[in-house]
Write an enzyme that holds these catalytic residues in place. Structure first.
Site, mmCIF file in Angstrom:
data_model
loop_
_atom_site.group_PDB
_atom_site.id
_atom_site.type_symbol
_atom_site.label_atom_id
_atom_site.label_comp_id
_atom_site.label_asym_id
_atom_site.label_seq_id
_atom_site.Cartn_x
_atom_site.Cartn_y
_atom_site.Cartn_z
ATOM 1 N N LEU A 33 0.551 -3.367 -0.972
ATOM 2 C CA LEU A 33 1.533 -3.213 -0.058
ATOM 3 C C LEU A 33 2.029 -1.536 0.021
ATOM 4 O O LEU A 33 2.108 -1.014 -1.003
ATOM 5 C CB LEU A 33 2.716 -4.086 -0.486
ATOM 6 C CG LEU A 33 2.575 -5.560 -0.764
ATOM 7 C CD1 LEU A 33 3.591 -6.232 -1.317
ATOM 8 C CD2 LEU A 33 2.193 -6.110 0.687
ATOM 9 N N HIS A 37 4.682 -2.199 4.891
ATOM 10 C CA HIS A 37 5.217 -3.478 4.685
ATOM 11 C C HIS A 37 6.585 -3.653 4.157
ATOM 12 O O HIS A 37 7.214 -4.587 4.522
ATOM 13 C CB HIS A 37 4.408 -3.944 3.323
ATOM 14 C CG HIS A 37 3.006 -4.193 3.724
ATOM 15 N ND1 HIS A 37 1.913 -3.244 3.149
ATOM 16 C CD2 HIS A 37 2.168 -5.063 4.582
ATOM 17 C CE1 HIS A 37 0.637 -3.699 3.546
ATOM 18 N NE2 HIS A 37 0.918 -4.633 4.296
ATOM 19 N N ARG A 190 -5.012 5.574 5.048
ATOM 20 C CA ARG A 190 -6.213 6.539 5.073
ATOM 21 C C ARG A 190 -5.534 7.844 5.183
ATOM 22 O O ARG A 190 -6.275 8.913 4.810
ATOM 23 C CB ARG A 190 -6.900 6.438 6.387
ATOM 24 C CG ARG A 190 -7.634 4.913 6.141
ATOM 25 C CD ARG A 190 -8.380 4.698 7.732
ATOM 26 N NE ARG A 190 -8.903 3.246 7.458
ATOM 27 C CZ ARG A 190 -9.952 3.064 8.470
ATOM 28 N NH1 ARG A 190 -10.233 3.527 9.462
ATOM 29 N NH2 ARG A 190 -10.301 1.813 8.096
#
Ligand code: PAF
Length: 283
Positions: A33, A37, A190
């Site tokens: 998470l 989220h 990323r």
């Protein structure tokens, strides 16, 4: 916070909440998470009465077993974050419960056709079928609810909206806006792979989207602007499209109205994606 893994206990919990007149909010996740989220949990907290979050790393949406094996799993941190965000029930179903036949194929699944084969689906055959199939199962077990998804994965959101519409789930899909850094970069796990220079290059994505959002123009002109800004920033463009948000069909030049700009590309070998609203004018 209640923690469940059993499907029947999860089904009964949701149904008991509804019988008490509470609106059930569902946040489906694969764990690991992050801030994205958190924004879904907050939205669910604000607009539903009881918040259920699921954590299930769904093997059916991975094409490559090494990708699945290396998917980050951070259960202790996830539990802490869910608790801090006011999640009432954290559900971590087992693989056996979700896909009893796995690794053999499950005969009853959702197939999307074209919608799952374009853009992010083009290089990942079966990915969106796997997403739609698992989300359908989450919806069936949870029952009537509001379900919260991020706009960052716009194609996934479109797929889930179609799933609800086409199969008649009693689910209201609630879309949450993309969470961005102060400088505009859409949050993604990323981003940490980028050097400071790469980070600056990646700002080309939000710059391109801001540019096309500013001024209504023809579809071709908007596409050209998107690509031009991205290439100017040094992004190796995978796609820069303007599409119908419900079908993901690329807009024809001359169409008018609100559409979605979808962009994806590589910076320092890292694949990034972003999207935003765009207005088209006919000629
Ligand atoms: O976005 C995700 O985390 C997953 O694709 C989802 C919707 C939980 C389905 O596995």
């Amino acid at each position: 916070m209640l923690e469940l893994s059993d499907i029947e206990a999860w089904r009964s919990f949701a149904s008991e909440q509804r019988s008490k007149g509470r609106r059930v909010g569902l946040v489906p996740t694969m764990g690991a998470l992050h801030e994205g989220h958190v924004s879904l949990f907050r939205a669910a907290r604000e607009t539903s009465d009881v918040v259920l979050a699921t954590i299930f790393v769904n093997p059916r949406q991975f094409q490559d077993s090494s990708d699945l094996d290396s998917y980050p799993r951070t259960p202790d941190r996830d539990r802490e974050l869910a608790l801090a965000c006011g999640v009432d029930c954290l559900i971590s179903p087992t693989l056996e419960a979700m896909w009893p036949d796995f690794p053999a194929p499950t005969p009853t699944t959702v197939t999307l056709g074209q919608l799952g084969e374009v853009f992010e689906g083009a290089g990942r055959p079966g990915h969106f079928d796997g997403v739609a199939s698992v989300v359908a199962k989450l919806f069936v077990i949870t029952g009537a609810c509001r379900a919260y998804f991020g706009e960052k994965d716009f194609q996934q959101l479109t797929v889930i909206r179609r799933l609800v519409r086409d199969l008649g789930f009693d689910v209201e899909v609630v879309a949450q806006p993309i969470v961005r850094d102060d400088d505009g970069l859409a949050l993604s796990s990323r981003n940490v792979l980028l050097s400071p220079d790469g980070h600056r290059q990646a700002l080309g994505f939000s710059r391109a989207l801001r540019r096309v959002a500013k001024e209504p123009r023809s579809a071709d002109a908007q596409r050209e602007t998107l690509r031009g800004v991205l290439e100017g920033a040094g992004v190796e463009v995978a796609y820069a499209e303007v599409v119908d948000p419900l079908t993901l069909v690329p807009s024809r030049d001359g169409e008018a109205g609100e559409r979605r700009a979808l962009v994806a590309g590589f910076v320092e070998g890292v694949r990034l994606l972003d999207n935003g609203p765009v207005q088209l004018v006919g000629r």
